[in-house]
Structure formats: C-alpha cells, structure tokens
Design an enzyme around this catalytic site. Structure first.
Site, short mmCIF file in Angstrom:
data_model
loop_
_atom_site.label_atom_id
_atom_site.label_comp_id
_atom_site.label_asym_id
_atom_site.label_seq_id
_atom_site.Cartn_x
_atom_site.Cartn_y
_atom_site.Cartn_z
N HIS A 64 4.98 -11.69 -2.95
CA HIS A 64 3.89 -12.14 -3.47
C HIS A 64 4.12 -11.57 -5.21
O HIS A 64 4.86 -10.72 -5.57
CB HIS A 64 2.67 -11.48 -2.92
CG HIS A 64 2.61 -10.04 -3.36
ND1 HIS A 64 3.22 -8.98 -2.38
CD2 HIS A 64 1.95 -9.49 -4.39
CE1 HIS A 64 3.20 -8.02 -2.72
NE2 HIS A 64 2.25 -7.95 -4.06
N HIS A 80 5.71 -10.70 -12.40
CA HIS A 80 6.84 -10.33 -11.60
C HIS A 80 6.55 -10.32 -9.99
O HIS A 80 5.39 -10.28 -9.49
CB HIS A 80 7.57 -9.12 -12.06
CG HIS A 80 6.74 -7.69 -11.33
ND1 HIS A 80 5.59 -7.44 -12.06
CD2 HIS A 80 6.86 -7.04 -10.49
CE1 HIS A 80 5.05 -6.36 -11.45
NE2 HIS A 80 5.64 -6.17 -10.28
O1 3AM Z 1 3.56 -6.51 -6.45
P1 3AM Z 1 3.85 -5.18 -7.00
O2 3AM Z 1 5.17 -4.38 -6.34
O3 3AM Z 1 4.13 -5.26 -8.61
O4 3AM Z 1 3.40 -1.81 -6.72
C1 3AM Z 1 2.13 -2.37 -5.89
C2 3AM Z 1 2.34 -3.68 -5.60
O5 3AM Z 1 2.68 -4.38 -7.00
C3 3AM Z 1 0.78 -2.21 -6.70
O6 3AM Z 1 0.11 -2.97 -6.13
C4 3AM Z 1 0.79 -3.92 -5.54
C5 3AM Z 1 0.45 -4.10 -4.07
O7 3AM Z 1 0.69 -2.89 -3.22
N1 3AM Z 1 0.31 -0.77 -6.89
C6 3AM Z 1 0.46 0.35 -5.79
N2 3AM Z 1 -0.15 1.36 -6.20
C7 3AM Z 1 -0.46 1.31 -7.09
C8 3AM Z 1 -1.01 2.09 -8.18
N3 3AM Z 1 -1.36 3.18 -8.03
C9 3AM Z 1 -0.18 -0.19 -7.88
N4 3AM Z 1 -0.25 -0.81 -9.15
C10 3AM Z 1 -0.90 0.20 -9.92
N5 3AM Z 1 -1.39 1.53 -9.58
#
Ligand code: 3AM
Length: 190
Positions: free
Chosen positions: A43, A130
């Site tokens: 996603h 991304h």
């Molecule tokens: O889709 P991506 O991988 O970029 O990395 C986590 C994921 O992003 C991000 O939220 C999305 C769904 O889990 N995520 C997890 N913890 C986070 C945090 N503490 C976070 N983004 C920012 N701060």
C-alpha cells in the site's frame, strides 16, 4: 485503542507487478535479515496516526470524509525503486511514484490539515510517496545494495487509478502486521 493509518491501496495488477520486483530483490538479497511486506499488504501510506481511542477514530473519519469530498479521482504511475534513508544505510526498501506526484502530495497535505484542525499532533516527517517492500534489520553492504538497485527494471509497474483512500487498522504481530480496512473514503462523493 486502534493503531490507524490512512493509505491508498493498489489494484491487483499493480500489486502483482510490484511483487515481481520484490521477488527480484529477495533473490539479490538472499541470506540477509529482511522482513518482506506480503503482497496483499502492499500500500501507499498517506498518514500514520498511531494508537487512537474512540474519539480519535471518529475524528480521523471526519477528517477523511472532509478531504475525500473535496478531491476528484486521479492516477499515478508506480515506477522506480530505492531505499530509506539511503542506499548505504538501507532500512526500508521501496518502489516509488512517478509523475504526476502532486495529487498524492496534495491529498496527504489536506489530510494533515484536517487532522491538525481536530487536535492531532503534527507529522514531523515530510511526506514522501512510496510503497514499502521490505524492512531491513541490518543494512547489507553498500555494494550489495548498489548492485540490487542497479539491477532493477525502471519501467512503469502500473498506473493506479485512485478512486478512494482508506483508513486502515494495523495489528502488529510477530509474523508481520495485519492490515484491515476500517473505512473507505470515495473521492469526489460530495
Ligand atoms: O507504508 P509505510 O511502510 O511507509 O512504517 C509504517 C507504515 O508506513 C508507518 O505507518 C505505515 C503503516 O504501518 N509507521 C509505523 N509506525 C510509525 C511511526 N511511529 C509510522 N510512521 C510514522 N511514525
């Protein structure tokens, strides 16, 4: 409490193409300690909200509805690959978004604005569109990463029609996160 985030989901065709890139990465990085995002979980995150109670959930839904009403359907192209924070210290492997990127940034920006108006703390990291493919525990040697990235195809992997975005719940567990849609926000429905 629910761990929530806003995301754009990918159509099946694009997910399949992205998964092929992921397979190529897996082969190139065999033996490294890497956790791969499952194909069905691929996603594009618009905004991470973290743990929210009932009130946070309600306000997130309100923010999503407000933004979705004001936006029309759009398309973006999935293309290119890289690593955060950079190739030498790769922690996250991703595929990127090519032109046009503006509608996605605008969507993320509008969500940020509506969330802040409802008292959510500001996101401190700038939005970078991304699709995460993998998280790396220990960065592989720079030459391995460089070879990997150079070997990847750079053709478009799919043109995604964004008709909606989704508020997702993330349940962390040792075998990888479980993502469940909580509410879908069709664009331009107002
Ligand atoms: O889709 P991506 O991988 O970029 O990395 C986590 C994921 O992003 C991000 O939220 C999305 C769904 O889990 N995520 C997890 N913890 C986070 C945090 N503490 C976070 N983004 C920012 N701060």
């Amino acid at each position: 409490m629910m761990r929530l985030f806003f995301a754009v989901l990918l159509d099946e065709h694009t997910r399949g193409r992205v998964a092929l890139v992921q397979e190529a990465m897996k082969r190139a990085l065999a033996g490294q300690r890497i956790s791969w995002v499952k194909q069905e979980n691929l996603h594009l995150t618009l905004r991470f909200l973290g743990e929210q109670d009932e009130k946070g959930l309600r306000q997130a839904i309100e923010a999503g509805q407000t933004v979705a009403r004001e936006r029309q359907t759009f398309r973006f192209v999935v293309q290119g690959a890289g690593a955060f924070p950079d190739l030498r210290r790769a922690r996250v492997l991703w595929v990127g978004v090519e032109e046009p990127v503006e509608p996605l940034y605008y969507l993320a920006h509008q969500l940020e604005k509506e969330l802040r108006q409802r008292g959510f703390p500001p996101e401190d990291k700038p939005f970078r569109s991304h699709i995460t493919l993998a998280r790396i525990k220990e960065p592989p040697p720079a030459q391995v990463m460089q070879k990997l990235i150079e070997s990847l195809p750079n053709e478009p992997l799919g043109s995604v029609e964004v008709r909606s975005f989704v508020l997702m719940q993330s349940v962390l567990n040792p075998n990888g996160s479980l993502y469940t849609p909580v509410q879908e926000f069709p664009l331009g429905a107002g």
